[in-house]
Design a protein around this motif. Structure first.
Motif, mmCIF file in Angstrom:
data_model
loop_
_atom_site.group_PDB
_atom_site.id
_atom_site.type_symbol
_atom_site.label_atom_id
_atom_site.label_comp_id
_atom_site.label_asym_id
_atom_site.label_seq_id
_atom_site.Cartn_x
_atom_site.Cartn_y
_atom_site.Cartn_z
ATOM 1 N N GLN A 126 -8.902 3.410 9.163
ATOM 2 C CA GLN A 126 -8.126 4.477 8.541
ATOM 3 C C GLN A 126 -7.962 5.663 9.486
ATOM 4 O O GLN A 126 -6.881 6.245 9.601
ATOM 5 N N ARG A 127 -9.023 6.018 10.172
ATOM 6 C CA ARG A 127 -9.002 7.186 11.052
ATOM 7 C C ARG A 127 -8.075 6.980 12.254
ATOM 8 O O ARG A 127 -7.454 7.928 12.745
ATOM 9 N N ALA A 169 -13.746 -0.097 7.775
ATOM 10 C CA ALA A 169 -12.510 0.369 7.134
ATOM 11 C C ALA A 169 -12.219 1.825 7.457
ATOM 12 O O ALA A 169 -11.061 2.213 7.659
ATOM 13 N N LYS A 170 -13.265 2.653 7.495
ATOM 14 C CA LYS A 170 -13.062 4.070 7.791
ATOM 15 C C LYS A 170 -12.558 4.277 9.218
ATOM 16 O O LYS A 170 -11.738 5.162 9.474
ATOM 17 N N ARG A 193 -5.714 4.117 12.680
ATOM 18 C CA ARG A 193 -4.639 3.124 12.548
ATOM 19 C C ARG A 193 -3.305 3.632 13.076
ATOM 20 O O ARG A 193 -2.647 2.968 13.895
ATOM 21 N N SER A 232 -8.714 1.758 2.903
ATOM 22 C CA SER A 232 -9.253 3.117 2.905
ATOM 23 C C SER A 232 -8.171 4.149 2.641
ATOM 24 O O SER A 232 -8.427 5.197 2.042
ATOM 25 N N ARG A 233 -6.941 3.871 3.041
ATOM 26 C CA ARG A 233 -5.851 4.795 2.738
ATOM 27 C C ARG A 233 -5.621 4.868 1.228
ATOM 28 O O ARG A 233 -5.482 5.947 0.652
ATOM 29 N N ASP A 277 -8.501 6.779 -0.360
ATOM 30 C CA ASP A 277 -8.424 8.214 -0.083
ATOM 31 C C ASP A 277 -7.331 8.890 -0.903
ATOM 32 O O ASP A 277 -7.437 10.073 -1.259
ATOM 33 N N THR A 316 0.829 -1.210 0.000
ATOM 34 C CA THR A 316 0.000 0.000 0.000
ATOM 35 C C THR A 316 0.859 1.253 0.000
ATOM 36 O O THR A 316 0.588 2.211 -0.736
ATOM 37 N N THR A 354 -7.410 -3.564 6.174
ATOM 38 C CA THR A 354 -6.735 -2.745 7.181
ATOM 39 C C THR A 354 -6.028 -1.551 6.557
ATOM 40 O O THR A 354 -5.667 -0.609 7.256
ATOM 41 N N PHE A 355 -5.799 -1.594 5.244
ATOM 42 C CA PHE A 355 -5.103 -0.503 4.553
ATOM 43 C C PHE A 355 -5.907 0.078 3.387
ATOM 44 O O PHE A 355 -5.516 1.095 2.809
#
Length: 340
Positions: free
Chosen positions: A324-325, A320-321, A327, A92-93, A96, A68, A89-90
């Motif tokens: 991301q917020r 997921a969000k 992690r 959403s990054r 975005d 990622t 786990t990655f």
């Protein structure tokens, strides 16, 4: 994603593979970027290449987190055409950061694991990260098999557990997320107790499972490891019985995705590869090749999985969000506890 046995190592699959055009031969070549644990049956790969005229150059870039990071850093000049292995786990990054382009697969996609309505990522496989134990090694110490997170902080489990660093390992991060999902605000105190009870932290799954875990071929010193619910299916005795067990109350659901990279040089062919990853032909071999579950409905699984690799009924999950917020903050807090 994950317990992996790379039975087929895909590097440069055919001699002379490159990122460029087809050259004099007229071959269409594209780059699939993925994690180190990606594997595919050679017959399945070659049949796809014969039928489509597309040659796949597979580039492996480390764990899901490293993959990622590379995709984000190179989004302005993508390092491939299609990517596989970014997990929930990655994901959403990556979304975005605009790493992936929209594409709705032409085959029946697994809507259960859709991240949003943009069709930029398609779920290809899933696995559940959880504790694995070596029952024989525990019995030799007169220690009962753990059944929950809570058991691991008891004195009898001191110096028996090895985990992966969540900053460098996808299953390591998944296990931390599972503890957060299960324990809520008490997760930090839990990890303080694990540290006091001698938990060992290593950089990645390969080291933890094959070197430190007593139940693998490495015959390491520790009988409890963070791995996958499917891992016991690779540890069968001569009678086909699993020598290890997964602790199903400690599982966190991990889903891996594929998508066409934004700005890909060969976007049309990349879409065909995403379709291929969802095809019954590819999906039917992911269990044996990568020790994960296919997301396509109705795909047959190896017989040993019914006995050794049951899919947990209620694995822990986080949106997921939310991952991301939080992690980076969660990883920082974990480091302060375990490495401080």
């Amino acid at each position: 994603m994950r317990f992996r046995v790379c039975a087929v190592v895909l590097g440069l699959v055919l001699a002379g593979c490159s990122v460029g055009g087809g050259g004099d031969s007229g071959e269409r070549k594209l780059v699939l970027v993925t994690h180190d644990s990606f594997a595919m049956s050679d017959d399945v790969l070659k049949s796809f290449e014969r039928e489509t005229g597309i040659t796949i150059d597979v580039r492996k870039l480390g764990d899901a987190g490293a993959l990622t990071n590379q995709l984000v850093l190179t989004k302005g000049n993508p390092i491939g055409d299609v990517a596989f292995g970014v997990d929930n786990t990655f994901a959403s990054r990556a979304l975005d950061e605009g790493v992936f382009a929209p594409y709705e697969v032409k085959v029946a996609g697994p809507a259960d694991y859709a991240l949003d309505d943009t069709f930029r990522l398609t779920a290809v496989d899933l696995g559940d990260v959880c504790l694995n134990v070596d029952p024989a090694a525990l019995a030799s110490r007169n220690v009962p098999e753990p059944t929950s997170y809570a058991d691991l902080v008891k004195p009898e489990y001191k110096d028996l557990l090895v985990v992966e660093d969540p900053a460098t390992s996808s299953p390591g991060l998944a296990f931390v997320l599972g503890s957060i999902a299960k324990l809520g605000a008490g997760w930090q105190d839990y990890w303080k107790s694990l540290k006091a009870n001698g938990v060992k932290v290593v950089s990645g799954w390969e080291e933890a499972y094959t070197q430190d875990f007593s139940g693998s071929s490495g015959k390491g010193p520790r009988p409890i490891v963070v791995s996958y619910a499917s891992s016991p299916s690779a540890e069968l005795d001569d009678n086909g019985n699993p020598r290890t067990k997964a602790v199903l109350d400690t599982c966190f659901r991990q889903v891996e995705y594929a998508g066409v990279l934004a700005g890909a040089k060969h976007a049309d062919d990349a879409k065909k590869v995403v379709d291929f990853l969802l095809s019954e032909r590819f999906q039917s071999q992911v269990a044996e090749q990568m020790y994960v579950y296919p997301t396509r409905k109705g795909v047959s699984l190896p017989a040993a999985w019914q006995k050794a690799a049951p899919l947990p009924a209620a694995p822990a999950e986080l949106p997921a969000k939310e991952i991301q917020r939080n992690r980076e903050q969660w990883i920082s807090q974990w480091r302060g506890i375990v490495e401080g």
